[in-house]
Design a protein around this motif. Structure first.
Motif, PDB file in Angstrom:
ATOM      1  N   LYS A  80      -5.954   7.885   1.781  1.00 50.70           N
ATOM      2  CA  LYS A  80      -7.273   7.730   1.052  1.00 50.70           C
ATOM      3  C   LYS A  80      -7.743   6.191   0.912  1.00 50.70           C
ATOM      4  CE  LYS A  80      -7.407  12.419   0.190  1.00 50.70           C
ATOM      5  NZ  LYS A  80      -8.530  13.333   0.434  1.00 50.70           N
ATOM      6  N   ASN A  81      -8.899   6.067   0.762  1.00 43.78           N
ATOM      7  CA  ASN A  81      -9.395   4.919   0.502  1.00 43.78           C
ATOM      8  C   ASN A  81      -9.086   4.471  -0.983  1.00 43.78           C
ATOM      9  OD1 ASN A  81     -10.603   3.403   2.544  1.00 43.78           O
ATOM     10  ND2 ASN A  81     -12.431   4.781   2.470  1.00 43.78           N
ATOM     11  N   VAL A  82      -8.621   3.515  -1.388  1.00 45.89           N
ATOM     12  CA  VAL A  82      -8.236   2.829  -2.720  1.00 45.89           C
ATOM     13  C   VAL A  82      -8.532   1.605  -2.908  1.00 45.89           C
ATOM     14  CG1 VAL A  82      -6.337   4.781  -3.093  1.00 45.89           C
ATOM     15  CG2 VAL A  82      -5.947   2.492  -2.293  1.00 45.89           C
ATOM     16  N   LEU A  83      -8.517   1.098  -4.007  1.00 41.77           N
ATOM     17  CA  LEU A  83      -9.070  -0.137  -4.397  1.00 41.77           C
ATOM     18  C   LEU A  83      -8.007  -1.158  -3.991  1.00 41.77           C
ATOM     19  CD1 LEU A  83     -10.266   0.139  -7.934  1.00 41.77           C
ATOM     20  CD2 LEU A  83     -11.766  -0.319  -5.851  1.00 41.77           C
ATOM     21  N   PRO A  84      -8.232  -2.298  -3.452  1.00 40.12           N
ATOM     22  CA  PRO A  84      -6.938  -3.236  -3.015  1.00 40.12           C
ATOM     23  C   PRO A  84      -6.186  -3.648  -4.277  1.00 40.12           C
ATOM     24  CG  PRO A  84      -9.423  -3.966  -2.498  1.00 40.12           C
ATOM     25  CD  PRO A  84      -9.452  -2.846  -3.204  1.00 40.12           C
ATOM     26  N   ALA A  85      -6.547  -3.540  -5.302  1.00 41.41           N
ATOM     27  CA  ALA A  85      -5.599  -3.776  -6.770  1.00 41.41           C
ATOM     28  C   ALA A  85      -4.454  -2.566  -6.481  1.00 41.41           C
ATOM     29  CB  ALA A  85      -6.518  -3.955  -7.946  1.00 41.41           C
ATOM     30  N   THR A  86      -4.921  -1.638  -6.452  1.00 32.55           N
ATOM     31  CA  THR A  86      -4.038  -0.494  -6.333  1.00 32.55           C
ATOM     32  C   THR A  86      -3.202  -0.512  -5.396  1.00 32.55           C
ATOM     33  OG1 THR A  86      -5.943   1.134  -7.182  1.00 32.55           O
ATOM     34  CG2 THR A  86      -4.020   2.217  -5.958  1.00 32.55           C
ATOM     35  N   LEU A  87      -3.274  -0.779  -4.112  1.00 34.45           N
ATOM     36  CA  LEU A  87      -2.711  -1.196  -2.820  1.00 34.45           C
ATOM     37  C   LEU A  87      -1.544  -2.429  -3.383  1.00 34.45           C
ATOM     38  CD1 LEU A  87      -4.253  -0.641   0.631  1.00 34.45           C
ATOM     39  CD2 LEU A  87      -2.577   0.746  -0.737  1.00 34.45           C
ATOM     40  N   GLY A  88      -2.176  -3.319  -4.152  1.00 30.72           N
ATOM     41  CA  GLY A  88      -1.536  -4.325  -4.446  1.00 30.72           C
ATOM     42  C   GLY A  88      -0.390  -4.116  -5.589  1.00 30.72           C
ATOM     43  N   LYS A  89      -0.675  -3.036  -6.433  1.00 34.51           N
ATOM     44  CA  LYS A  89       0.054  -2.631  -7.410  1.00 34.51           C
ATOM     45  C   LYS A  89       1.414  -1.868  -6.687  1.00 34.51           C
ATOM     46  CE  LYS A  89      -2.839  -2.454 -11.288  1.00 34.51           C
ATOM     47  NZ  LYS A  89      -3.727  -1.520 -12.259  1.00 34.51           N
ATOM     48  N   VAL A  90       0.854  -0.899  -5.689  1.00 36.79           N
ATOM     49  CA  VAL A  90       2.013  -0.198  -5.085  1.00 36.79           C
ATOM     50  C   VAL A  90       3.032  -1.118  -4.096  1.00 36.79           C
ATOM     51  CG1 VAL A  90       2.569   1.469  -3.171  1.00 36.79           C
ATOM     52  CG2 VAL A  90       0.440   1.954  -4.770  1.00 36.79           C
ATOM     53  N   ALA A  91       2.503  -2.204  -3.629  1.00 40.43           N
ATOM     54  CA  ALA A  91       3.338  -3.189  -2.706  1.00 40.43           C
ATOM     55  C   ALA A  91       4.096  -3.812  -3.821  1.00 40.43           C
ATOM     56  CB  ALA A  91       2.475  -4.216  -2.139  1.00 40.43           C
ATOM     57  N   ALA A  92       3.718  -4.192  -4.995  1.00 42.63           N
ATOM     58  CA  ALA A  92       4.485  -4.909  -6.088  1.00 42.63           C
ATOM     59  C   ALA A  92       5.463  -3.975  -6.608  1.00 42.63           C
ATOM     60  CB  ALA A  92       3.817  -5.313  -7.258  1.00 42.63           C
ATOM     61  N   GLY A  93       5.432  -2.673  -6.511  1.00 38.34           N
ATOM     62  CA  GLY A  93       6.245  -1.635  -7.195  1.00 38.34           C
ATOM     63  C   GLY A  93       7.318  -1.596  -6.239  1.00 38.34           C
ATOM     64  N   LEU A  94       7.000  -1.768  -4.814  1.00 37.15           N
ATOM     65  CA  LEU A  94       7.984  -1.620  -3.645  1.00 37.15           C
ATOM     66  C   LEU A  94       8.536  -2.860  -3.374  1.00 37.15           C
ATOM     67  CD1 LEU A  94       5.931   0.686  -1.454  1.00 37.15           C
ATOM     68  CD2 LEU A  94       8.118   1.357  -2.702  1.00 37.15           C
ATOM     69  N   LYS A  95       7.985  -3.958  -4.029  1.00 35.67           N
ATOM     70  CA  LYS A  95       8.734  -5.271  -3.613  1.00 35.67           C
ATOM     71  C   LYS A  95       8.512  -5.692  -2.189  1.00 35.67           C
ATOM     72  CE  LYS A  95      11.534  -5.317  -7.731  1.00 35.67           C
ATOM     73  NZ  LYS A  95      12.581  -4.799  -8.296  1.00 35.67           N
ATOM     74  N   VAL A  96       7.258  -5.490  -1.722  1.00 37.30           N
ATOM     75  CA  VAL A  96       6.890  -5.818  -0.404  1.00 37.30           C
ATOM     76  C   VAL A  96       5.585  -6.466  -0.370  1.00 37.30           C
ATOM     77  CG1 VAL A  96       8.165  -4.161   0.675  1.00 37.30           C
ATOM     78  CG2 VAL A  96       5.836  -3.746   0.201  1.00 37.30           C
ATOM     79  N   ASP A  97       5.114  -7.179   0.520  1.00 35.08           N
ATOM     80  CA  ASP A  97       3.954  -7.654   0.692  1.00 35.08           C
ATOM     81  C   ASP A  97       3.104  -6.571   1.116  1.00 35.08           C
ATOM     82  OD1 ASP A  97       2.468 -10.596   0.908  1.00 35.08           O
ATOM     83  OD2 ASP A  97       1.617  -9.347   2.541  1.00 35.08           O
ATOM     84  N   VAL A  98       1.731  -6.655   0.726  1.00 29.97           N
ATOM     85  CA  VAL A  98       0.719  -5.388   0.711  1.00 29.97           C
ATOM     86  C   VAL A  98       0.351  -5.560   2.309  1.00 29.97           C
ATOM     87  CG1 VAL A  98      -1.396  -6.886   0.527  1.00 29.97           C
ATOM     88  CG2 VAL A  98      -1.395  -4.753  -0.230  1.00 29.97           C
ATOM     89  N   THR A  99       0.743  -6.548   2.785  1.00 28.45           N
ATOM     90  CA  THR A  99       0.437  -6.263   4.446  1.00 28.45           C
ATOM     91  C   THR A  99       1.150  -5.538   5.171  1.00 28.45           C
ATOM     92  OG1 THR A  99       1.585  -8.344   4.743  1.00 28.45           O
ATOM     93  CG2 THR A  99      -0.772  -8.730   4.734  1.00 28.45           C
ATOM     94  N   ASP A 100       2.448  -5.258   4.391  1.00 26.29           N
ATOM     95  CA  ASP A 100       3.691  -4.491   5.042  1.00 26.29           C
ATOM     96  C   ASP A 100       3.325  -2.912   4.811  1.00 26.29           C
ATOM     97  OD1 ASP A 100       5.316  -6.700   5.605  1.00 26.29           O
ATOM     98  OD2 ASP A 100       6.524  -6.588   3.673  1.00 26.29           O
ATOM     99  N   ILE A 101       2.286  -2.657   4.081  1.00 31.26           N
ATOM    100  CA  ILE A 101       1.817  -1.288   3.992  1.00 31.26           C
ATOM    101  C   ILE A 101       0.494  -0.771   4.196  1.00 31.26           C
ATOM    102  CG2 ILE A 101       3.730  -0.743   2.097  1.00 31.26           C
ATOM    103  CD1 ILE A 101       1.336  -0.894   0.094  1.00 31.26           C
ATOM    104  N   ILE A 102      -0.468  -1.829   4.608  1.00 26.44           N
ATOM    105  CA  ILE A 102      -1.704  -1.410   4.815  1.00 26.44           C
ATOM    106  C   ILE A 102      -1.887  -0.775   6.227  1.00 26.44           C
ATOM    107  CG2 ILE A 102      -2.877  -2.906   3.225  1.00 26.44           C
ATOM    108  CD1 ILE A 102      -3.503  -4.756   5.547  1.00 26.44           C
ATOM    109  N   GLU A 103      -3.081  -0.082   6.478  1.00 27.20           N
ATOM    110  CA  GLU A 103      -3.253   0.585   7.602  1.00 27.20           C
ATOM    111  C   GLU A 103      -3.656  -0.513   8.809  1.00 27.20           C
ATOM    112  OE1 GLU A 103      -5.135   4.812   8.238  1.00 27.20           O
ATOM    113  OE2 GLU A 103      -6.833   3.355   8.270  1.00 27.20           O
ATOM    114  N   ASN A 104      -3.193  -0.469  10.001  1.00 25.67           N
ATOM    115  CA  ASN A 104      -3.849  -1.323  10.806  1.00 25.67           C
ATOM    116  C   ASN A 104      -5.130  -1.153  11.517  1.00 25.67           C
ATOM    117  OD1 ASN A 104      -1.183  -3.013  10.813  1.00 25.67           O
ATOM    118  ND2 ASN A 104      -0.295  -1.597  12.436  1.00 25.67           N
TER     119      ASN A 104
END
Length: 64
Positions: free
Chosen positions: A40-64
Motif C-alpha cells: 500500500k502507499n505509505v509515507l516515505p518516512a514509514t519506508l525509511g523506518k522499515v528500512a532502518a529496522g531491517l538495516k538496509v537502504d530504503v532503495t533495497d525495499i521500494i517497488e521498482n
C-alpha cells in the motif's frame, strides 16, 4: 511510496527477522507494517523506518 513485498520478505528471511521483531525494531504498529507488506502507499518516512529496522537502504525495499 510503495514497498516491494517480495523484497521486504527476502530481507526478513535472510536476517531471520519475524514480524514481531520488525515491529519492535521500528516501534510501529502492526497495522502500519502490514500496509507496507501489502504494497500500500505509505509515507516515505514509514519506508525509511522499515528500512532502518531491517538495516538496509530504503532503495533495497521500494517497488521498482
Amino acid at each position: 511510496m510503495k514497498a516491494d513485498r517480495r523484497k521486504v520478505e527476502v530481507v526478513m528471511a535472510r536476517k531471520c527477522i519475524s514480524l514481531p521483531d520488525l515491529q519492535e525494531a521500528t516501534q510501529m504498529p502492526k497495522s502500519t507494517i502490514m500496509k507496507v507488506l501489502k504494497g500500500k502507499n505509505v509515507l516515505p518516512a514509514t519506508l525509511g523506518k522499515v528500512a532502518a529496522g531491517l538495516k538496509v537502504d530504503v532503495t533495497d525495499i521500494i517497488e521498482n
